[in-house]
Scaffold this motif. Sequence first.
Motif, PDB file in Angstrom:
ATOM      1  N   ARG A  35       0.847  -1.204   0.000  1.00  0.00           N
ATOM      2  CA  ARG A  35       0.000   0.000   0.000  1.00  0.00           C
ATOM      3  C   ARG A  35       0.878   1.248   0.000  1.00  0.00           C
ATOM      4  NH1 ARG A  35      -3.942  -0.382   4.984  1.00  0.00           N
ATOM      5  NH2 ARG A  35      -4.491   1.681   4.197  1.00  0.00           N
ATOM      6  N   PHE A  36       1.889   1.251   0.856  1.00  0.00           N
ATOM      7  CA  PHE A  36       2.804   2.377   0.992  1.00  0.00           C
ATOM      8  C   PHE A  36       3.488   2.691  -0.341  1.00  0.00           C
ATOM      9  CE2 PHE A  36       7.194   3.767   2.001  1.00  0.00           C
ATOM     10  CZ  PHE A  36       6.923   4.929   2.698  1.00  0.00           C
ATOM     11  N   GLN A  37       4.035   1.675  -0.976  1.00  0.00           N
ATOM     12  CA  GLN A  37       4.791   1.892  -2.211  1.00  0.00           C
ATOM     13  C   GLN A  37       3.914   2.439  -3.332  1.00  0.00           C
ATOM     14  OE1 GLN A  37       6.975  -1.465  -3.753  1.00  0.00           O
ATOM     15  NE2 GLN A  37       8.421  -0.119  -4.800  1.00  0.00           N
ATOM     16  N   TYR A  38       2.607   2.210  -3.256  1.00  0.00           N
ATOM     17  CA  TYR A  38       1.705   2.727  -4.287  1.00  0.00           C
ATOM     18  C   TYR A  38       0.992   4.006  -3.860  1.00  0.00           C
ATOM     19  CZ  TYR A  38       2.684  -1.169  -7.272  1.00  0.00           C
ATOM     20  OH  TYR A  38       3.336  -2.059  -8.089  1.00  0.00           O
ATOM     21  N   GLY A  39       1.461   4.620  -2.769  1.00  0.00           N
ATOM     22  CA  GLY A  39       0.942   5.930  -2.389  1.00  0.00           C
ATOM     23  C   GLY A  39      -0.268   5.928  -1.492  1.00  0.00           C
ATOM     24  N   ASP A  40      -0.583   4.793  -0.871  1.00  0.00           N
ATOM     25  CA  ASP A  40      -1.654   4.722   0.123  1.00  0.00           C
ATOM     26  C   ASP A  40      -0.973   4.838   1.482  1.00  0.00           C
ATOM     27  OD1 ASP A  40      -3.506   3.965   2.044  1.00  0.00           O
ATOM     28  OD2 ASP A  40      -4.208   2.206   0.953  1.00  0.00           O
ATOM     29  N   TRP A  41      -1.101   5.982   2.113  1.00  0.00           N
ATOM     30  CA  TRP A  41      -0.370   6.287   3.345  1.00  0.00           C
ATOM     31  C   TRP A  41      -1.074   5.772   4.597  1.00  0.00           C
ATOM     32  CZ3 TRP A  41       3.465   6.766   0.557  1.00  0.00           C
ATOM     33  CH2 TRP A  41       3.532   7.618  -0.533  1.00  0.00           C
ATOM     34  N   GLY A  42      -2.131   4.996   4.414  1.00  0.00           N
ATOM     35  CA  GLY A  42      -2.770   4.320   5.534  1.00  0.00           C
ATOM     36  C   GLY A  42      -3.537   5.239   6.452  1.00  0.00           C
ATOM     37  N   ASP A  43      -3.192   5.180   7.728  1.00  0.00           N
ATOM     38  CA  ASP A  43      -3.961   5.851   8.770  1.00  0.00           C
ATOM     39  C   ASP A  43      -3.407   7.216   9.166  1.00  0.00           C
ATOM     40  OD1 ASP A  43      -5.976   3.759   9.257  1.00  0.00           O
ATOM     41  OD2 ASP A  43      -4.232   2.557   9.826  1.00  0.00           O
ATOM     42  N   LEU A  44      -2.673   7.855   8.281  1.00  0.00           N
ATOM     43  CA  LEU A  44      -2.220   9.218   8.551  1.00  0.00           C
ATOM     44  C   LEU A  44      -3.394  10.185   8.431  1.00  0.00           C
ATOM     45  CD1 LEU A  44       1.117   9.518   6.514  1.00  0.00           C
ATOM     46  CD2 LEU A  44       0.860   9.120   8.971  1.00  0.00           C
ATOM     47  N   CYS A  45      -3.285  11.329   9.094  1.00  0.00           N
ATOM     48  CA  CYS A  45      -4.300  12.372   8.921  1.00  0.00           C
ATOM     49  C   CYS A  45      -4.164  12.958   7.515  1.00  0.00           C
ATOM     50  CB  CYS A  45      -4.147  13.458   9.985  1.00  0.00           C
ATOM     51  SG  CYS A  45      -2.654  14.441   9.832  1.00  0.00           S
ATOM     52  N   THR A  46      -5.165  13.669   7.080  1.00  0.00           N
ATOM     53  CA  THR A  46      -5.187  14.233   5.733  1.00  0.00           C
ATOM     54  C   THR A  46      -3.968  15.106   5.463  1.00  0.00           C
ATOM     55  OG1 THR A  46      -7.595  14.168   5.708  1.00  0.00           O
ATOM     56  CG2 THR A  46      -6.536  15.633   4.123  1.00  0.00           C
ATOM     57  N   GLU A  47      -3.615  15.938   6.418  1.00  0.00           N
ATOM     58  CA  GLU A  47      -2.461  16.831   6.244  1.00  0.00           C
ATOM     59  C   GLU A  47      -1.160  16.042   6.046  1.00  0.00           C
ATOM     60  OE1 GLU A  47      -0.056  19.728   9.159  1.00  0.00           O
ATOM     61  OE2 GLU A  47      -2.160  20.307   8.872  1.00  0.00           O
ATOM     62  N   ASP A  48      -0.952  15.010   6.842  1.00  0.00           N
ATOM     63  CA  ASP A  48       0.258  14.198   6.713  1.00  0.00           C
ATOM     64  C   ASP A  48       0.260  13.393   5.408  1.00  0.00           C
ATOM     65  OD1 ASP A  48       1.288  15.179   9.070  1.00  0.00           O
ATOM     66  OD2 ASP A  48       0.695  13.443  10.269  1.00  0.00           O
ATOM     67  N   LYS A  49      -0.912  12.966   4.954  1.00  0.00           N
ATOM     68  CA  LYS A  49      -0.989  12.287   3.656  1.00  0.00           C
ATOM     69  C   LYS A  49      -0.556  13.236   2.540  1.00  0.00           C
ATOM     70  CE  LYS A  49      -4.550   8.921   4.830  1.00  0.00           C
ATOM     71  NZ  LYS A  49      -5.900   8.429   4.594  1.00  0.00           N
ATOM     72  N   GLU A  50      -0.979  14.488   2.627  1.00  0.00           N
ATOM     73  CA  GLU A  50      -0.585  15.484   1.630  1.00  0.00           C
ATOM     74  C   GLU A  50       0.923  15.722   1.665  1.00  0.00           C
ATOM     75  OE1 GLU A  50      -3.098  18.828   2.552  1.00  0.00           O
ATOM     76  OE2 GLU A  50      -4.877  17.854   1.699  1.00  0.00           O
ATOM     77  N   VAL A  51       1.510  15.711   2.857  1.00  0.00           N
ATOM     78  CA  VAL A  51       2.965  15.872   2.989  1.00  0.00           C
ATOM     79  C   VAL A  51       3.678  14.707   2.290  1.00  0.00           C
ATOM     80  CG1 VAL A  51       4.885  15.862   4.636  1.00  0.00           C
ATOM     81  CG2 VAL A  51       2.869  17.268   5.090  1.00  0.00           C
ATOM     82  N   SER A  52       3.204  13.480   2.480  1.00  0.00           N
ATOM     83  CA  SER A  52       3.833  12.330   1.827  1.00  0.00           C
ATOM     84  C   SER A  52       3.624  12.370   0.319  1.00  0.00           C
ATOM     85  CB  SER A  52       3.319  11.014   2.423  1.00  0.00           C
ATOM     86  OG  SER A  52       3.944  10.756   3.661  1.00  0.00           O
TER      87      SER A  52
END
Length: 92
Positions: A35-52
């Motif tokens: 999931r991570f390698q394909y850009g699914d950042w899991g259970d991060l908050c929206t802001e942290d997902k945007e950072v990744s």
Amino acid sequence: MGKFELGKLVVTAGIANKMNESPAFPTFVTTSLKRFQYGDWGDLCTEDKEVSDKAVIDGEMIMGAYKHDGLEIWIITEWDRSATTIMFPYER
């Protein structure tokens, strides 16, 4: 292949021990890594997902967080894509 290079894959002692203790845990780790390698950042908050999302493009550190059966793991790829570490949050 995924959205970015993982580099050398590293697991902490805590992750390695849990993988040896629990038959279901290695599957959770493998699924989370995919999931991570394909850009699914899991259970991060929206802001942290945007950072990744931005980090993939800008060459910064990438992070994801995944929860399963009361456990949370973090997956972090270094800015230079030399290594990806899978760890428990308390191991940082």
